[in-house]
Write a protein that holds these residues in place. Structure first.
Motif, short mmCIF file in Angstrom:
data_model
loop_
_atom_site.label_atom_id
_atom_site.label_comp_id
_atom_site.label_asym_id
_atom_site.label_seq_id
_atom_site.Cartn_x
_atom_site.Cartn_y
_atom_site.Cartn_z
N THR A 291 1.81 0.10 -0.08
CA THR A 291 0.61 -0.95 -0.18
C THR A 291 1.35 -2.48 0.06
O THR A 291 0.98 -2.96 1.13
CB THR A 291 0.34 -0.93 -1.66
OG1 THR A 291 1.35 -1.26 -2.66
CG2 THR A 291 -0.45 0.55 -2.21
N VAL B 225 -0.37 0.60 4.18
CA VAL B 225 -1.69 0.15 3.40
C VAL B 225 -2.04 -1.36 3.34
O VAL B 225 -3.15 -1.59 4.05
CB VAL B 225 -1.78 0.91 2.03
CG1 VAL B 225 -3.08 0.24 1.23
CG2 VAL B 225 -1.64 2.11 1.98
N THR C 229 -5.08 0.74 -6.09
CA THR C 229 -6.38 0.96 -6.87
C THR C 229 -5.60 1.17 -8.19
O THR C 229 -4.65 1.92 -8.66
CB THR C 229 -7.16 2.25 -6.41
OG1 THR C 229 -7.38 2.10 -4.95
CG2 THR C 229 -8.19 2.39 -7.17
N GLY D 121 -8.80 -0.41 -4.25
CA GLY D 121 -7.63 -0.53 -3.28
C GLY D 121 -8.14 0.20 -2.04
O GLY D 121 -9.31 0.59 -1.95
N SER D 122 -7.20 0.92 -1.47
CA SER D 122 -7.54 1.88 -0.43
C SER D 122 -7.99 3.12 -0.64
O SER D 122 -8.78 3.82 -0.17
CB SER D 122 -6.30 2.03 0.61
OG SER D 122 -5.38 2.62 -0.11
N ILE E 19 -9.71 0.16 7.22
CA ILE E 19 -8.04 0.80 7.09
C ILE E 19 -7.07 -0.26 7.61
O ILE E 19 -6.16 -0.88 7.32
CB ILE E 19 -7.86 2.10 7.40
CG1 ILE E 19 -8.53 2.98 6.37
CG2 ILE E 19 -6.45 2.44 7.50
CD1 ILE E 19 -8.51 4.65 6.94
N ALA F 1 -7.25 -3.96 6.10
CA ALA F 1 -6.40 -4.09 5.05
C ALA F 1 -4.74 -4.29 5.30
O ALA F 1 -4.10 -5.05 4.83
CB ALA F 1 -6.54 -2.87 4.12
N GLN F 2 -4.60 -3.32 6.41
CA GLN F 2 -3.07 -3.49 6.84
C GLN F 2 -2.83 -4.98 7.46
O GLN F 2 -1.75 -5.63 7.18
CB GLN F 2 -2.98 -2.66 8.10
CG GLN F 2 -1.99 -1.62 8.21
CD GLN F 2 -1.95 -0.66 9.20
OE1 GLN F 2 -2.42 -1.13 10.25
NE2 GLN F 2 -1.75 0.81 8.83
N TRP G 141 -14.96 -0.77 2.48
CA TRP G 141 -14.50 -2.11 2.45
C TRP G 141 -14.09 -2.70 1.31
O TRP G 141 -13.90 -3.90 1.20
CB TRP G 141 -15.54 -2.94 3.46
CG TRP G 141 -15.20 -2.61 4.66
CD1 TRP G 141 -15.89 -1.57 5.53
CD2 TRP G 141 -14.54 -3.21 5.92
NE1 TRP G 141 -15.47 -1.70 6.94
CE2 TRP G 141 -14.85 -2.79 7.18
CE3 TRP G 141 -13.46 -4.48 5.71
CZ2 TRP G 141 -14.13 -3.24 8.27
CZ3 TRP G 141 -13.12 -5.02 7.03
CH2 TRP G 141 -13.31 -4.26 8.10
N GLY H 11 -11.83 -2.76 -1.21
CA GLY H 11 -10.45 -3.27 -1.70
C GLY H 11 -10.39 -4.86 -0.87
O GLY H 11 -10.10 -5.73 -1.13
#
Ligand code: TXA
Ligand code: MG
Length: 333
Positions: free
Chosen positions: A31, A179, A184, A199-200, A287, A290-291, A319, A321
Motif C-alpha cells: 500500500t 497499490v 481498507t 482502500g483498494s 487502480i 491509486a498507484q 474509485w 479509495g
C-alpha cells in the motif's frame, strides 16, 4: 536522521536487528511505506508517535507475518473476520479486533481493540519473518509520514519527509508501492463488519469474501470509536491548496489566467490546455490512479505550486479509495 538501506537479505537482517533493539525502520508494503517498531515494545512504539508528531491517542496498525500471529494480539475473532483473514490476507486489509488485555498497549493507544494487517509485499514479509526470528510477534507501523502529511509510496518520499528528523530511521528501499493508497480498514468488533477506511479492496469484494454485507461507517456510526487519523476530515494534505473541479471549470479558469497559471498544477484525465500550468495526466483506471496519486501530490509539493486542481473522479465503487483520499486532501481545517 533517515538512512537508506537496500532491500537485499543483509539489509533485511540489519533492519530486523534494529527493530529487536528498539529502533525504527521504514519499510515498503504493497500500500504505502510504513514507519515500524517492535509492536510489543512500548518505548519503541513511543518513538513512532514522537517521530511522526502523531497524537498518542491515535492507535497504530500491527503488521504480522501470518494470520497465526493474530491470536497473540486479539482475544476474540468473529467468523466473518476469520474468513477475511483466510481469504484476503496477505493483502491490503486491516482488521480491527478485540485486543488481548495488556498486549501492545502503546500501539493500541490504550484502546480495547487492535488493528492487525498481514501485508503481501515480499520485502515486508521477509522483514516480518526476520523479526519473528528475533522473537518479535508483530511490527507496529503507521504510514511513514509526519502527522497530517501525504503518505509515502517510495523510499525517497520517506527520506524527504523525515529529512529534518533527529531520531535515527533506517529506510528499506524497494521501489514504488504497487497499490499506492492505504489498506481498507474493517472494524470487526461490533458484530457486523464495518468499513472505517476505504482502500483498494472494495466493500462488494470483501462482502463476498466474508459472506456478510460489509457496512459503511455511515450505515453504522460509532460514537465511542477511537479518534483515528483516517477519520479526520483533513488528512493526507499537500502543502498547496487542493480543489476538486469539473474539467469545464478548470479549462475556463486556465483560459482567464493565461500565463498567471504558472503556480497551478492540474491533475486530470481530460486533456486541458495552458502551456504555463504544471499538467500531470491522471491515469484512467482507479487502480492506476491509486498507484500514482500520492506521488503526484508529493511532486506538486516539490514543485512548490500554490494550487492543485484535480478533475473529479467517477462515483463508482472502484474509485472509493481515491475519492476518499482526494476529499481529505481538499478539506481545510
Ligand atoms: O496500508 C496501511 O494500512 C498502512 C501500511 C503502512 O500498512 N498503514 C497505515 O497506518 O495507513 P496509519 O496509522 O497511517 O493509519 C492507520 C489507521 C488510523 O486511522 C488509525 O487510527 C486506525 O488505522 N486504527 C488503528 N488501530 C485502530 C483501532 N484499534 N481502532 C480503530 N482504528 C484503528
Ligand atoms: Mg497515515
Amino acid at each position: 536522521m533517515p538512512t537508506l538501506l537496500g532491500c537485499d537479505a543483509a539489509a533485511i537482517a540489519q533492519a530486523a536487528q534494529t527493530l529487536a533493539q528498539g529502533g525504527l525502520v521504514a519499510f515498503p508494503t504493497e500500500t504505502v511505506y510504513g514507519l515500524g517498531a517492535n509492536a510489543t515494545d512500548d518505548q519503541a512504539v513511543a518513538a513512532i508517535f514522537a517521530t511522526k508528531g502523531r497524537p498518542s491517542d491515535h492507535p497504530l496498525i500491527v503488521h504480522i507475518a501470518s494470520a497465526d500471529a493474530s491470536a497473540h494480539f486479539a482475544h476474540s475473532i468473529p467468523a466473518f473476520a476469520q474468513a477475511l483473514m483466510t481469504r484476503a490476507w496477505p493483502g491490503p486489509l486491516t482488521l480491527i479486533l478485540a485486543r488481548k488485555p495488556g498486549v501492545a498497549n502503546a500501539s493500541a493507544a490504550q484502546q480495547p481493540s487492535i488493528g492487525l494487517r498481514c501485508p503481501s509485499h515480499p520485502v515486508a514479509q521477509a522483514l516480518l519473518q526476520a523479526a519473528l526470528d528475533w522473537g518479535l510477534k508483530g511490527i507496529s507501523a503507521p504510514s511513514a509520514n509526519p502527522f497530517g502529511r501525504i503518505s509515502p509510496t517510495t523510499a525517497q518520499h520517506v527520506m524527504a519527509l523525515f529529512a529534518d528528523t533527529l531520531n535515527p530511521i533506517q529506510v528499506i528501499d524497494a521501489g514504488a508501492c504497487s497499490v499506492g493508497i492505504e489498506s481498507t480498514i474493517i472494524d470487526c468488533t461490533r458484530g457486523r463488519p464495518v468499513c472505517l477506511r476505504p482502500g483498494s479492496l472494495g466493500l462488494e469484494a470483501l462482502s463476498k469474501l466474508c459472506g456478510e454485507r460489509v457496512l459503511t461507517s455511515d450505515e453504522m456510526p460509532n460514537q465511542q470509536a477511537p479518534r483515528s487519523s483516517g477519520d479526520m476530515a483533513q488528512h493526507y494534505a499537500p502543502r498547496a491548496k487542493l480543489r476538486i473541479m469539473d474539467t469545464k471549470a478548470i479549462q475556463a479558469a486556465l483560459d482567464i489566467l493565461g500565463p498567471d497559471a504558472r503556480q497551478i498544477a492540474v491533475y486530470a484525465r481530460t486533456r486541458l490546455h495552458n502551456p504555463h500550468v504544471l499538467m500531470r495526466p491522471m491515469p484512467h483506471t482507479a487502480i492506476a490512479c491509486a498507484q500514482d496519486l500520492f506521488a503526484a501530490l508529493h511532486d506538486f509539493d516539490a514543485a512548490q505550486v500554490k494550487l492543485i486542481w484535480v478533475e473529479a473522479v467517477p462515483e463508482s465503487e472502484a474509485w472509493a479509495g481515491v475519492r476518499d483520499r482526494l476529499r481529505r486532501a481538499a478539506a481545510t481545517l
